[in-house]
Design a protein around this motif. Structure first.
Motif: not given
Length: 163
Positions: A1-22
Motif C-alpha cells: 500500500m502506498e501512503l501519500v501525504s497531501v498538504a498545502a503549506i506556507a514557507d514556514n510550514r504553517v498549514i492551518g490557523d484555528d481550523g481554517e487555512l491562514p
C-alpha cells in the motif's frame, strides 16, 4: 500500500490557523487536491474530519482517534493508530491512501509515507498547525508544477538501502 501525504503549506510550514487555512482561498489548489484524492481513502484526524463533514473528501474516510468513536457517516471508519489505519485502507481494497491532516496526523505518519504532494503557498503565515519538517536526504523532488499563487511539488522517499 502506498501512503501519500497531501498538504498545502506556507514557507514556514504553517498549514492551518484555528481550523481554517491562514491564506485566502486558492480555488485551483482545492480543485487539484479534491481530484487527486477523490477515488481513494483518506486518513485524517477527528477534528479535521469534523471540520469537513459538509463536504467529505475521498472515497472513504479513515478517522484516527484515541478513543473509539462512532460516526453517522457510512464511509467513515475508525482507526486507533498508523497500523490500524493502513489495515482499514487495505481492507477497503485500496492501493493508495492519502494522509490529509491535521498537523498531528501528518507528524504521526511522516516516518511511514512514501510520497508527499505539497502545495507550496508563498509567504509566511501565522498559524497553530504545522506540517512536519523532513530531512531532504530522505526525499527526492520528483516534479514541480507552477500554478497561480502556489507551486505543486511531488516528493518521493529515497530508498535508504541504496545509500
Amino acid at each position: 500500500m502506498e501512503l501519500v501525504s497531501v498538504a498545502a503549506i506556507a514557507d514556514n510550514r504553517v498549514i492551518g490557523d484555528d481550523g481554517e487555512l491562514p491564506w485566502p482561498s486558492i480555488p485551483a489548489d482545492k480543485q487539484q487536491y479534491r481530484e487527486r484524492i477523490a477515488d481513494d481513502p483518506v486518513i485524517l484526524g477527528r477534528v479535521t474530519f469534523e471540520s469537513m463533514l459538509d463536504d467529505l473528501p475521498g472515497a472513504a474516510q479513515i478517522v484516527l482517534s484515541r478513543s473509539e468513536h462512532g460516526f453517522d457517516v457510512p464511509t467513515a471508519h475508525h482507526a486507533g493508530g498508523v497500523d490500524d489505519a493502513v489495515a482499514v485502507a487495505e481492507s477497503l481494497g485500496a492501493e493508495t491512501a492519502y494522509v490529509i491532516g491535521g498537523g498531528g496526523i501528518y507528524a504521526l505518519f511522516q516516518p511511514h509515507i512514501d510520497r508527499m504532494v505539497l502545495s507550496r503557498v508563498a509567504g509566511e503565515y501565522e498559524g497553530d498547525a504545522f506540517y512536519p519538517a523532513w530531512d531532504d536526504a530522505d526525499w527526492r523532488l520528483e516534479s514541480t508544477t507552477e500554478y497561480d499563487r502556489f507551486r505543486l511539488e511531488e516528493w518521493v522517499r529515497v530508498d535508504t538501502t541504496d545509500r
